[in-house]
Design a protein around this motif. Sequence first.
Motif, short mmCIF file in Angstrom:
data_model
loop_
_atom_site.label_atom_id
_atom_site.label_comp_id
_atom_site.label_asym_id
_atom_site.label_seq_id
_atom_site.Cartn_x
_atom_site.Cartn_y
_atom_site.Cartn_z
N ASN A 13 0.83 -1.22 0.00
CA ASN A 13 0.00 0.00 0.00
C ASN A 13 0.86 1.26 0.00
N VAL A 14 2.15 1.05 0.27
CA VAL A 14 2.96 2.25 0.40
C VAL A 14 3.64 2.56 -0.93
N ASP A 15 3.55 3.75 -1.29
CA ASP A 15 4.12 4.22 -2.55
C ASP A 15 5.63 4.31 -2.43
N GLY A 16 6.30 4.12 -3.55
CA GLY A 16 7.77 4.20 -3.52
C GLY A 16 8.19 5.60 -3.16
N ASN A 17 7.49 6.62 -3.68
CA ASN A 17 7.83 8.02 -3.36
C ASN A 17 7.78 8.24 -1.86
N THR A 18 6.81 7.59 -1.26
CA THR A 18 6.63 7.76 0.18
C THR A 18 7.87 7.27 0.89
N LYS A 65 13.97 -5.95 -5.60
CA LYS A 65 13.67 -4.61 -6.10
C LYS A 65 12.23 -4.52 -6.55
N VAL A 66 11.71 -5.74 -6.96
CA VAL A 66 10.39 -5.76 -7.54
C VAL A 66 9.32 -5.39 -6.52
N GLN A 67 9.62 -5.82 -5.25
CA GLN A 67 8.58 -5.61 -4.21
C GLN A 67 8.16 -4.17 -4.13
N ASN A 68 9.03 -3.27 -4.37
CA ASN A 68 8.68 -1.87 -4.26
C ASN A 68 8.33 -1.26 -5.62
N GLY A 69 7.87 -2.14 -6.45
CA GLY A 69 7.53 -1.60 -7.77
C GLY A 69 6.30 -0.72 -7.74
N GLU A 70 6.07 -0.19 -8.90
CA GLU A 70 4.94 0.73 -9.03
C GLU A 70 3.63 -0.01 -8.80
N SER A 71 2.72 0.62 -8.19
CA SER A 71 1.41 0.00 -7.98
C SER A 71 0.33 0.96 -8.40
#
Length: 1692
Positions: free
Chosen positions: A1638-1643, A1686-1692
Amino acid sequence: MSTSSPEAVKKLLENMQTDLRSLSMECKKKFPPVKEAAESGIVKIKTIAARNMDILAALKENSSEVVQPFLMGCGTKEPKITQLCLAAIQRLMSHEVVSEAAAGNIINMLWQLMENGLEELKLLQTVLVLLTTNTVVHDEVLSKAIVLCFRLHFTKDNITNNTAAATVRQVVTVVFERMVAEDDRFKGIVEQPPPVQGNTNRRSVSTLRPSAKDAYMLFQDLCQLVNADAPYWLVGMTEMTRTFGLELLESVLNDFPGVFLQHQEFSFLLKERVCPLVIKLFSPNIKFRQGSSSASPAPVEKPYFPICMRLLRVVSVLIKHFYSLLVTECEIFLSLLVKFLDGEKPQWLRAVAVESVHRLCVQPHLLRSFCQSYDMKQHSTKVFRDIVNALGSFIQSLFIVPNTSSTASVSAPAGSSGSGAQGTAQGTPGTGGVSGNLTTQAAFEYRGTWIPLMTVSVQGSAKATYLEMLDKVEPPSIPEGYAMSVAFSALLDLVRGITSMIERELAVEEETATEFREAHPDREWQPQADVQRGNSYIDKIKSHLVWEEMVNACWCGLLAALSLLLDASTDETATENILKAELTMASLCGRLGLVTPRDAFITAICKAYSIQGQNVQIISPSSESHQQVVAVGQPLTAQPQGTVVLTAKNIQCMRTLLNLAHCHGAVLGTSWQLVLATLQHLVWILGLKPGLGGALKPGRAVEGPSTVLTTAVMTDLPVIANILSRLFESSQYLDDVSLHHLINALCSLSLEAMEMAYGNNKEPSLFAVAKLLETGLVNMDRIEILWRPLTGHLLEVCQHPNSRMREWGAEALTALIKAGLAYKHDPPLSQNQRLQLLLLNPLKELSNVLHADIRQKQLESVLQILQSQGDSLGPGWPLVLGVIGAIRNDQGESLIRTAFQCLQLVVTDFLPTMPCTCLQIVVDVAGSFGLQNQELNISLTSIGLLWNISDYFFQRGEAITHELEREEEALQKQALERGETLNRPFHPAPPFDCLWLCLYAKLGELCVDPRPAVRKSAGQTMFSTIAAHGTLLQQPTWHIVVWKVLFHLLDCVRTSSTTADKEKIESGGGNILIHHSRDTAEKQWAETWVLTLAGVARIFNTRRYLLQQLGDFFEAWEVLLNHIQSAALSKNNEVSLAALKSFQEILQIVTPVKDSDKAGDALAAMGVPPVLIDPLSASGPGRPLVRSDSLVERLTRYNGAELQAPPPGEESALEDSALWWSAWNTWYRTGTDSTRPPIGLTEKLSFIPSQPFLTALIQIFPALYQHIKANFSMEDLKKLGVILHGAVSVPISSDASPFILPSYTEAVLTSLQEAVHTALDVLQKAICVGPENLQVMYPAIFEQLLLFVEFSCKPPQYGRMETKHVANAKYNQAEWVALNYVPFAERSLEVVVDLYHKTACHKAVINEKVLQNIIKTLRIPLGLKYACPSESTWKLAVLSLLKVLSIGLPVARQHASSGKFETMWPELANAFEDFLFTKSTPPDNLSIQEFQKNEAIDVEVVQLISTEILPFANFIPKDFVGQIMAMLNKGSIHSQSPSFTEAEIDVRMREEFSKVCFETLLQFSFSNKVSTPQEGYISRMALSVLLKRSQDVLRRYVEDERLSGRCPLPRQQVTEIIFVLKAISTLMDSLKKTQPENVDGNTWAQVIALYPTLVECITCSSSEVSSALKDALGPFKDFMQPPVSKVQNGES
C-alpha cells in the motif's frame, strides 16, 4: 154638670121654689098681688114637675106663667126685690127654659127698669145672659135689647158706660155668631138663587134667614149711626158716638169677614154703605157730628185723632179681608194712606199712617194682589210702587226735615226701656227712654240728623202703638225716632215677606220639576196643567210675571231707602238687617233673572263697603264718631295714593257680600265681577295671602307705612279667610252657567291684577288666581266644562313678568292638574282618554313659557304626578314625556336635573305601565338628556338609562311586539283610508325592530358627542346592547343596523378623529388632571375611534352567521376592512394597534387576555364577557398563539351565548375565500404601507410604527393564512417576505426601548421577532403537509430565513434613518434605536437547520441550491468569527454548518453526477478556510478554558472533514479535495502568533488542532484498503503533504538552533518541533502496520530522506526535543535491512 141632667133639674126646681118663696115673703106686706102670683107660681111648678116627664120642656112651654111673678117683682122697683127677681130670671135663662113670649116680656120689663135708671149693671148682665144662652130673642125684641145696652152706654155713670160698651160689643158679636151658626146648619141645603138685588128698598131682606136678617139690620143701622143718620131697626136710640160706631164696625168686619164674603146682601152693604162712609169721614174738612145730642165739640178745621185713627183701622181691616170685593175702593184708601205720609200732615197722623202701612207690609199676599190689580193694569194707579216709594220718601223726609216736635224723646222720664221707646196701649205712649250715653243707642245718623231706633214690633208682625190708643181723644206726642223705627220695620218686613213668598212658590215649582224629571228622565219639563195643585201653565207664567212686576215696582224705592239707611246706620244689628234685606232682594232678582235690579242691590252692598271700581272713598268724618275703625291700609290701585280706612260696618258689608256669594252664587251671573272685585279689595287691605290649595291665610302683605289692623279685626281674619274659602267651595253647588260666570269674573279680575302688576315688581294681588285654583279644585267632578277657560287664563298668568304673580299662576295650574289627575272621576280617567289629555295639556303648554321658575314648577309637578299617578297615565304619557323632554341647553343645570329625575323615575318604575307606542319617545327623551351639555353626569347617567331601557325591551320583547303590531295595523288602516303612506322612522322594518333602531340611532348620536366621556360611555353601551340583545332583531333589520347605524357611526368617528385638534388641552378645569395620553382632542377622539372600531368588529364577529345571510355581506366586509385599514394606518399608535386587534377579532383569532388590558376591563365592568376582546398584547416567547384548525371548535370556545355553533354543512360559509382574500389584501396593504421605510432624509416628525403594532400585524398572518393557503402563491409569499423584512427592520424610539428591548446581554427575541418566526413556521408547516406544488416555496422560505441570519452580522437599515446601537442609546433622548438582531438571526439559523433537516432531499431544495446558499450565508459569521457582534453567532453558525453538512453532503454525493452541487464545493472549501484560519484575533480577555473550547470546535470541523468528506473523495471534485488537504496540512503545522506570552504558548498553539489535522492527514495517508483509485489518491496525497511538512519543520529548526547560539528558541517553535517528531514516530508506526504494497515508492523515499535531517537535530540543546527525537529515531531500526528484491517496491 149639664143643665138638663135630673140632678140639675131637681136643683132648678128647688131653687125656683125657694126664689118664689123669698119673693112671696118680701112682697107679703107691700105688694100682695106679687105675693099671690108667687105662691100660685109655686103650685104651678109643682104641678108641672108632677105631671110631666120632660120637666124642662114643660117649664119652657109655661115659661110666661113661670116668669110672671118675677116680672111683677121687678115692676115693684124695689131694689131688693128687683135684684132677687133678676137673679131668678137669669137662672131660668141659663137653663134655657124661657120661651120667645117670655123673653119679650123680660125685655120689656128690663126696658122699664132702664128708663127708670134702676139696677143698670144687673140689667146689662141679664140682657147678656138672655142673648148668649139661647136664640129665642129675634127681631124687634132683639133690637130693643141692643138699644137698651146702647142707652146704658151713654149714662153719666162711668162704670155703667164702660160695662155697657163691653156688653154692646159682646151682643154685636153674638148676633153675628148666631148668623154664622145658622149658615153652618144650612150648609148642605141648596137654595133658590136669590132674586137680583134691587136698590129700591134697602130693608127688603126677604131672602135672608132669621139670624142673618138680624145681623144685616144691626150692621146697616151701625152704618147709619156712624153716618149720623137715623137707624132703621135700632128704634129708641137717643145718642151715639162716631168713635164707638167705628170701633163696632171694625170689630164686625175683622171678626166675621166670611159673612160679608158669602152673602151678597152684606157685600152690598160693604160696597154701598161702609166704603162711602169711610171715604166721607176721611175728608179732613168733615164736620164731626155725634147724633142728636152733642157731645164734646169737635174742632172742624183739622182732622180729629180718634176718628182718624179708627178710620185707618177700619181701612186696614177692609183691605185685609175684603180686598177682592172692593178693588176700586181699596185703590182710593191706599192712595189716601200714601197721602197721609206726606210731610205737611200732623206728626201723629203720619205716625198712624205709617203703622197702617206697616200692617200692609206684613201681608205679602195682599201686596201681591195690589200689584196684580193695580200696577199690572194699564190705566191704573201704580199703588204697590207708590206705597214702597212713599215709605222711602217718608224715611228720607225724616232725615231732611228737622223734626220740630221731637222733644218728647228727650224730655221723657228716663227709666223706661233703655233699648228704645216702646209705647203700648196700656203704658204711657211716647216715653222713649235713653239711658246713658247717646252713642250706645241704636240710631241713624245722616248729615247731622240723629234719629234713635226703637224696637217697635217683633219681626213679621205689625204691632201698632198709636192705632191702639182707642181711649185717647187728644193726639198723643210721638217720640223722636218712632216713625222712623216703624217705617224701617215696614221696609224690612216688606222685603222679607215678598221674598219668602216668592221663594216658597219657586221652591214648589222646582220640586214639581224635579219630580217630573225623575219620573221621565227623557222629557223636558213643561209646567203642564196640574190638577192636584190646581195650577196650569198659564197660571205659572202669570205668577212669574207678577213676581217680576212686584220686584220691578219696588226695587228702586227699596234700594234708595235701604242705601240711605245703611249709610246712616250706626247700629250693628240695624246694619245687619239692612244688608240682609239688600242681600235677599239681590238674590230674588237673580232668581227671577232681573239683571238690572240684581246688580243695583249688589252694587249698593259693594258701595257700602266703600269701594266702587278702584275709586276708594274715605268714610266721611261726620260719621266717624260712631264708626269703629278696624283697619287702615293702602288701596289696591296701580299708583296707591292716600290710605283706606275700614270700619266695622265695612266688615259687616263684607260678610253680607260673602253670604250673598256663598248662598246665592247661582243667581249672581255677571255681578260676580262686582262682588269679587270688592272681596279682592278687602283681602288686599286685610293682607290675606294665598296658601295651599288657594285658601287665604292672614299674612301681612302690603307693607305700607300706613297699614294698621286692630286686634278686633285680627281675631276676625281667620274667620273671614274661612268664609272666603267656603264661598268658593260652595261653587260646587252652582249650575254650569253660574260657574262659568264665576270663572269669567275671576279671570277678568285676574287680568286687571296682571295689568296692575306690569312693570313693577311690587306684590301683586293674587286673590283671583288663588280663587280660580280653589274653584277648580272643588269642581273636579265637572272639570271639563271649566278647564279650558281656567287653564287658558292661568297659562297667561304663568308668562307674567312679575315673579310672584307668575309663581302663583304656576302653583295654581300645577295644583289643578295634580288634583284633576288624582280625582276619582266617573267614568275613571283610564276610560276617558279625552279628559285625561285635556287635563295634561296645560302641563305641556307650560313648556312654551321661558321663565325658569315656571319650568321648575312644571317639572316638579311632573315628578309628583309620576309618583302619585304614574301607573294610570295611559294615553297621557306622550304629553308627560314631551314635558320632560322639552329641555334645551340654555335652561340651566337645576332645570335639567329636575327633568332628569322625572325621566329616571319613568325608566325605573313606569316602563311597563305605559303604552308601548311611547317607548320610542322615552328613548328620544333619554337621548336628548345625553346630548345636553350642561351637566356631564346627567349625560352619562342617561346613557345608563338607555341601557336599562334596552334591557326592558329585551325582557318584555314579546308583549311589546304584540302591542306594537296591533297599533301598527290600526295606523296602517287609517293611512289606507286617507290614502297616505305610513310615515315613521325606519319604516319597512317591523315596529319592534324600529324601536331598537331608534335606540341604536340615539346611542349613535351620543357616540359622536363632543365630550369624550359621553362618547366612551355611549359607545360601550351601544355595542353592549347590540351584543346582548341583537338576537331580537329580524334579519332584514340587521341590514339597517350595519349600514345606517354602525358604518354611519364609523364614518363620523373617522372624520372627527382625522380632523381633531392637536392642541394640548390644559387640565380640565378645577383640579382635574388630564393624563398625557388624553391631553389633546385628537387623542381623545382616538380613544373613541378605538372603541367604535372594536365594537363594530365584535359585532361582525359574534353575529357572523346572521350577517352572512344578508345579501350584501361581502360589501359590508369590504367596508369594515377598509375602516380597519384606515385606522391601522392612522398616525396614532393607539388607533393603529386597536385596528389590528379588531382585524384579529373579525378573523376570529383569540389571544390570551392580559390583565393590563384597559378595554377589557371597561367592558368587563359593563358585563360583557371578556372572551371576545383581543388585546393582542405582545405575546412573549412563552405565549404561542392559540389556534385551532377546526372552525367549530374555535367557535364553541367563545361562550355559547355569544355564538351558536353553525349547523353542519355551514362551515364552508365562514371559509368563503373571497372574504379571506379580501382580508389578505387589506393585511398586505396595511403591512406594506406601515413597514415601508421613509424616503430620503427624514425629519424627526416622520411616523414610525410601534413594536406592538407591528407584532400584532404579523400575528394576524398565521390565522389569515389558514384560510388562504389553498391559493397562496409564490407571488404572495414574496409580498409576505417584503412585509416581514420591513417589520423586522423598523427601529424603536429610545424612550420606548427599555420596555421592549431585552437588556443587551440577554439573548431573547422581541415579540415582533417571535411573531415573524411564527408566521414563517406556519408557512413551512403548511407546505410540509400540503400538496407537491407547494414545495417550490421552500427555497423562498430558506431565502427569507437566511436574510434574517445575515442580520446577526449586519443589522438591516430602515430607509436612511440613523439608528444607534442599543448600547449607546440614551433613553431620555428622542433617538431611534436598532434592535439587537442576534437572537433573532440565531433563531432563524436554527429554523434553517431544522427545516433543512426536513427538506434536504426535496427537489426544489436541491434545484435551487439551498445548501450552497446556506453555506454562503454561514461564511459571513464563520469568516468574522471573533469579529462577530455576538460570540454565540459564529459558534451557532459552525454547529449549524456541521448539522447541515451532515444532512446535505450525502445528498450532494447522491446528486454528484447532476452537477447541481458543483458550485457548492468551492463555497464550502472557502467556508472551512475562512473559519479554521480566521483573520480575526481572539479577544484579549479570552480565558484558557474558552480557548480550549473554541479549539474543540475547530477540531470538530476537522473531524467532520475526516468522517464526511475525505472518505468519499471519489464523489468529490479533486480541486476541492486538494484544498482540503492543503488546509489540513496548514493546520497540522503550527502557525504561531508572536503575541503569546511564554506561559500561554502551550495552549494557544492549538496543539490539539494540529494534532488532529496531522492525524487526519496520516489517517488518509494509509487507508487499509483502497476501494477506489480515488481513495488511494487521497492517501498518497495526504502522505506526501505530511512528509513534506515534517521535512520543512525539521530543517527550519536545525537552522534556527544553529543561529540562536546559546539562546533558547521560542517556546512555540520548540513545541512544533516536538510535535513533528511525535508525528514522525506515529508515521513510522503506521508504516509498520500498513501492507507494504500500500505504500508508494515516493513515500518511502520521502521517509528515508527524513533520516539525515533527524540526525542533524541531535545537537539540539532542548531535553524535550532530545527525548522526542529518541522516540522518532527508534522505529527506523525496523527498516534497517536490505530489501529482499527490487520488484517488491515496484509501481502499484
